[in-house]
Motif scaffolding. Structure first.
Motif, mmCIF file in Angstrom:
data_model
loop_
_atom_site.group_PDB
_atom_site.id
_atom_site.type_symbol
_atom_site.label_atom_id
_atom_site.label_comp_id
_atom_site.label_asym_id
_atom_site.label_seq_id
_atom_site.Cartn_x
_atom_site.Cartn_y
_atom_site.Cartn_z
ATOM 1 N N GLY A 62 0.790 -1.325 -0.109
ATOM 2 C CA GLY A 62 -0.085 -0.014 0.033
ATOM 3 C C GLY A 62 0.589 1.483 0.083
ATOM 4 O O GLY A 62 0.210 2.355 -0.153
ATOM 5 N N VAL A 63 2.243 1.218 -0.016
ATOM 6 C CA VAL A 63 2.949 2.479 0.005
ATOM 7 C C VAL A 63 3.480 2.585 -1.390
ATOM 8 O O VAL A 63 4.324 1.616 -1.826
ATOM 9 C CB VAL A 63 4.165 2.122 0.957
ATOM 10 C CG1 VAL A 63 4.972 3.567 0.907
ATOM 11 C CG2 VAL A 63 3.666 2.113 2.441
ATOM 12 N N ARG A 64 3.185 3.688 -1.935
ATOM 13 C CA ARG A 64 3.880 3.850 -3.504
ATOM 14 C C ARG A 64 4.785 4.710 -3.541
ATOM 15 O O ARG A 64 4.643 5.977 -2.907
ATOM 16 C CB ARG A 64 2.788 4.131 -4.493
ATOM 17 C CG ARG A 64 3.319 4.682 -5.957
ATOM 18 C CD ARG A 64 2.234 4.458 -6.873
ATOM 19 N NE ARG A 64 1.635 3.331 -7.182
ATOM 20 C CZ ARG A 64 2.208 2.210 -7.803
ATOM 21 N NH1 ARG A 64 3.345 2.627 -8.343
ATOM 22 N NH2 ARG A 64 1.741 1.183 -8.025
ATOM 23 N N LEU A 65 5.823 4.537 -3.972
ATOM 24 C CA LEU A 65 7.001 5.151 -4.088
ATOM 25 C C LEU A 65 7.284 6.044 -5.382
ATOM 26 O O LEU A 65 7.412 7.126 -5.677
ATOM 27 C CB LEU A 65 8.582 4.453 -3.905
ATOM 28 C CG LEU A 65 8.721 3.711 -2.663
ATOM 29 C CD1 LEU A 65 10.157 3.314 -2.492
ATOM 30 C CD2 LEU A 65 8.402 4.780 -1.225
ATOM 31 N N LEU A 66 7.128 5.254 -6.444
ATOM 32 C CA LEU A 66 7.425 5.696 -7.766
ATOM 33 C C LEU A 66 5.968 4.944 -8.758
ATOM 34 O O LEU A 66 5.522 3.939 -8.465
ATOM 35 C CB LEU A 66 8.706 5.278 -8.435
ATOM 36 C CG LEU A 66 9.913 5.812 -7.599
ATOM 37 C CD1 LEU A 66 11.146 4.998 -8.063
ATOM 38 C CD2 LEU A 66 10.140 7.262 -8.111
ATOM 39 N N SER A 67 6.185 5.482 -10.285
ATOM 40 C CA SER A 67 5.308 4.678 -10.863
ATOM 41 C C SER A 67 6.302 3.971 -11.664
ATOM 42 O O SER A 67 7.385 3.847 -11.855
ATOM 43 C CB SER A 67 4.736 5.977 -12.018
ATOM 44 O OG SER A 67 5.999 6.367 -12.905
ATOM 45 N N ALA A 68 5.631 2.844 -12.343
ATOM 46 C CA ALA A 68 6.352 1.522 -13.140
ATOM 47 C C ALA A 68 7.228 2.472 -14.205
ATOM 48 O O ALA A 68 8.249 1.965 -14.718
ATOM 49 C CB ALA A 68 5.448 0.559 -13.498
ATOM 50 N N ALA A 69 6.321 3.381 -14.708
ATOM 51 C CA ALA A 69 6.965 3.847 -15.872
ATOM 52 C C ALA A 69 8.444 4.734 -15.522
ATOM 53 O O ALA A 69 9.587 4.693 -16.333
ATOM 54 C CB ALA A 69 6.073 4.766 -16.696
ATOM 55 N N THR A 70 8.378 5.128 -14.277
ATOM 56 C CA THR A 70 9.453 5.910 -13.948
ATOM 57 C C THR A 70 10.761 5.053 -13.485
ATOM 58 O O THR A 70 11.798 5.250 -13.653
ATOM 59 C CB THR A 70 9.333 6.618 -12.561
ATOM 60 O OG1 THR A 70 8.342 7.745 -13.224
ATOM 61 C CG2 THR A 70 10.491 7.412 -12.198
ATOM 62 N N ILE A 71 10.171 3.741 -12.956
ATOM 63 C CA ILE A 71 11.261 2.845 -12.765
ATOM 64 C C ILE A 71 11.955 2.381 -14.206
ATOM 65 O O ILE A 71 13.173 1.888 -14.005
ATOM 66 C CB ILE A 71 10.430 1.766 -12.032
ATOM 67 C CG1 ILE A 71 10.109 2.036 -10.533
ATOM 68 C CG2 ILE A 71 11.525 0.308 -12.051
ATOM 69 C CD1 ILE A 71 9.124 1.019 -9.979
ATOM 70 N N ASP A 72 11.257 2.227 -15.127
ATOM 71 C CA ASP A 72 11.706 1.890 -16.417
ATOM 72 C C ASP A 72 12.719 2.885 -16.767
ATOM 73 O O ASP A 72 13.830 2.440 -17.599
ATOM 74 C CB ASP A 72 10.625 1.699 -17.541
ATOM 75 C CG ASP A 72 9.931 0.173 -17.324
ATOM 76 O OD1 ASP A 72 10.543 -0.615 -16.635
ATOM 77 O OD2 ASP A 72 8.793 -0.059 -17.790
ATOM 78 N N ARG A 73 12.535 4.289 -16.607
ATOM 79 C CA ARG A 73 13.513 5.360 -16.948
ATOM 80 C C ARG A 73 14.720 5.042 -16.040
ATOM 81 O O ARG A 73 15.851 5.207 -16.579
ATOM 82 C CB ARG A 73 12.965 6.516 -16.779
ATOM 83 C CG ARG A 73 11.605 6.960 -17.592
ATOM 84 C CD ARG A 73 10.811 8.074 -17.287
ATOM 85 N NE ARG A 73 11.784 9.414 -17.509
ATOM 86 C CZ ARG A 73 11.503 10.588 -17.136
ATOM 87 N NH1 ARG A 73 10.383 10.899 -16.401
ATOM 88 N NH2 ARG A 73 12.334 11.528 -17.372
ATOM 89 N N MET A 74 14.506 4.715 -14.835
ATOM 90 C CA MET A 74 15.644 4.749 -13.966
ATOM 91 C C MET A 74 16.633 3.703 -14.466
ATOM 92 O O MET A 74 17.995 3.930 -14.170
ATOM 93 C CB MET A 74 15.297 4.495 -12.446
ATOM 94 C CG MET A 74 14.516 5.352 -11.927
ATOM 95 S SD MET A 74 13.302 5.094 -10.215
ATOM 96 C CE MET A 74 14.673 3.977 -9.486
ATOM 97 N N ARG A 75 16.175 2.586 -15.088
ATOM 98 C CA ARG A 75 17.211 1.636 -15.321
ATOM 99 C C ARG A 75 17.602 1.678 -16.959
ATOM 100 O O ARG A 75 18.027 0.519 -17.460
ATOM 101 C CB ARG A 75 16.500 0.202 -15.136
ATOM 102 C CG ARG A 75 15.104 -0.028 -15.419
ATOM 103 C CD ARG A 75 14.607 -1.265 -14.912
ATOM 104 N NE ARG A 75 13.440 -1.699 -15.384
ATOM 105 C CZ ARG A 75 13.197 -3.129 -15.808
ATOM 106 N NH1 ARG A 75 14.175 -3.881 -15.770
ATOM 107 N NH2 ARG A 75 11.773 -3.126 -16.175
ATOM 108 N N GLU A 76 17.167 2.867 -17.494
ATOM 109 C CA GLU A 76 17.816 2.858 -18.827
ATOM 110 C C GLU A 76 19.199 2.972 -18.900
ATOM 111 O O GLU A 76 19.918 3.584 -18.245
ATOM 112 C CB GLU A 76 17.087 4.023 -19.569
ATOM 113 C CG GLU A 76 15.748 3.847 -19.957
ATOM 114 C CD GLU A 76 15.235 5.323 -20.401
ATOM 115 O OE1 GLU A 76 16.103 6.530 -20.473
ATOM 116 O OE2 GLU A 76 13.894 5.423 -20.605
ATOM 117 N N GLU A 77 20.020 2.047 -19.711
ATOM 118 C CA GLU A 77 21.593 2.363 -19.759
ATOM 119 C C GLU A 77 21.993 3.491 -20.264
ATOM 120 O O GLU A 77 21.409 3.885 -21.406
ATOM 121 C CB GLU A 77 22.043 1.002 -20.679
ATOM 122 C CG GLU A 77 23.243 0.839 -20.774
ATOM 123 C CD GLU A 77 23.805 -0.314 -21.670
ATOM 124 O OE1 GLU A 77 23.632 -1.505 -21.206
ATOM 125 O OE2 GLU A 77 24.634 0.011 -22.649
#
Length: 373
Positions: free
Chosen positions: A276-291
């Motif tokens: 129930g605790v949200r830190l980020l959106s899934a889309a932002t997580i994908d941006r974080m792990r772009e090489e």
């Protein structure tokens, strides 16, 4: 000697943890694995000091060093996710004094990806690392060591200050307070900068290893790492110094344990939310792990695979299982936290004894591999 539990499906992790003590010189530490938001492995054992007089208890925490830079990056990405920071805007939009010494065009993305050329804080006095204002003023007038954006390197000593001050300028809270109030307390994660937030009796000692490349080079001012870490106060037992446990040096003095760090990365492995605790959106997580780069680091001369403030899975220097999309952050000596969103797995390891060499060492590598065995 070993306490905790291990889901039978992850029995190989328990076997590797036990083998670390028998075969790989483990002194004390903890390992934790989450899968699909549930804790599957939570093991601890050994000793919390070199003299082997303090058993490693269930609630022990330890300095996990550069894992703290990953936490600083997470805090900044939370502001990006909220629309408060534009990755392609100049850093100086949020932090005007940063524009000095030819840095006016450096974007947030250039900073986060280790391409800003701000490896050093040459204008800071020796030993000034725990004086936040002094370090920030020094970085404001620091000249990049290359044309920003044209090279890449792990900002080993400076990333915590640079990302942390950006968080403070945008949000108003110091980095340690933001992390505590926005991440650790909501998730119930045992982690924070320094250790003043907890009982001193819970803090295990870091036991240095003379065969650690980081340990040796960071103390030799003739090396690049030594130049970068010159601002660290000198002490016979630096990692266990009272200043390390009370001050704010986010590139290196985050304290926690495998359970707490794995819990934070479990949220990132599950689309950005946990219980129930949200830190980020899934889309932002994908941006974080772009090489952003994969090659020789200008600071360490080692080959890294780097994302957007996080290390990416790479077998030699940052092993994070079988998924190339896994991302996280190591700490000098072998500590690690990572998330694998495709498999919804999170992992962390928090040791007392630093490993040999320049990577994560054989103990961490064995545990990480065992998760996927």
């Amino acid at each position: 000697m070993i306490g905790g539990f291990c889901d039978p499906r992850f029995a190989k992790v328990g076997e590797a943890f036990a083998a670390n003590f028998r075969e790989r010189g483990e002194l004390g530490g903890a390992v934790c694995v989450y899968e699909d938001g549930a804790r599957r492995v939570d093991l601890w054992g050994g000793w919390a000091n070199a003299g082997r007089t303090r058993p490693w208890r269930e609630d022990m925490i330890v300095c996990m060093m550069s894992v703290g830079k990953g936490m600083a990056a997470l805090c900044l990405w939370m502001l990006v996710d909220r629309g408060l920071v534009d990755m392609d805007a100049p850093v100086a939009r949020y932090w005007p004094e940063f524009a000095q010494a030819g840095k006016g065009a450096i974007t947030v993305r250039t900073l986060v990806t280790g391409k800003a050329g701000l490896l050093y804080a040459d204008h800071a006095p020796d030993g000034a690392g725990f004086d936040w204002d002094v370090m920030i003023r020094a970085l404001e007038v620091q000249e990049p060591v290359w044309e920003p954006g044209t090279d890449h390197g792990y900002h080993s000593a400076t990333a915590g200050y640079l990302l942390g001050e950006l968080v403070r300028r945008v949000d108003g809270r110091p980095l340690d307070r933001f992390l505590r109030e926005e991440v650790c307390l909501p998730l119930g994660a045992d982690y924070g900068y320094g250790a003043a937030w907890t009982d001193p009796g819970r803090v295990a000692d870091i036991v240095p290893n003379e065969a650690s490349h980081t340990f040796v080079q960071s103390r030799d001012v003739t090396t690049k790492l030594g130049r970068a870490w010159r601002m660290r106060p000198q002490s016979p037992d630096h990692y266990n110094d009272a200043r390390m446990r009370s001050g704010l040096m986010p590139s290196t003095n985050g304290h926690g344990n495998a359970r707490g760090v794995a819990r934070i990365f479990a949220a990132l492995a599950c689309g950005g939310a946990l219980d129930g605790v949200r830190l980020l959106s899934a889309a932002t997580i994908d941006r974080m792990r772009e090489e952003s780069w994969f090659g020789q680091c200008a600071m360490t001369d080692r080959v890294f695979r780097y994302g957007q403030g996080f290390f990416l899975n790479e077998a030699n220097m940052s092993p994070m299982g079988s998924n190339p999309g896994a991302f996280g952050h190591p700490g000098a000596g072998g500590a690690l936290g990572f998330a694998d969103p495709e498999n919804r797995i999170a992992f962390s390891y928090s040791p007392a004894l630093m490993c040999e060499g320049g990577g994560l060492g054989d103990r961490c590598a064995a545990l990480s591999a065992a998760v996927y065995a």
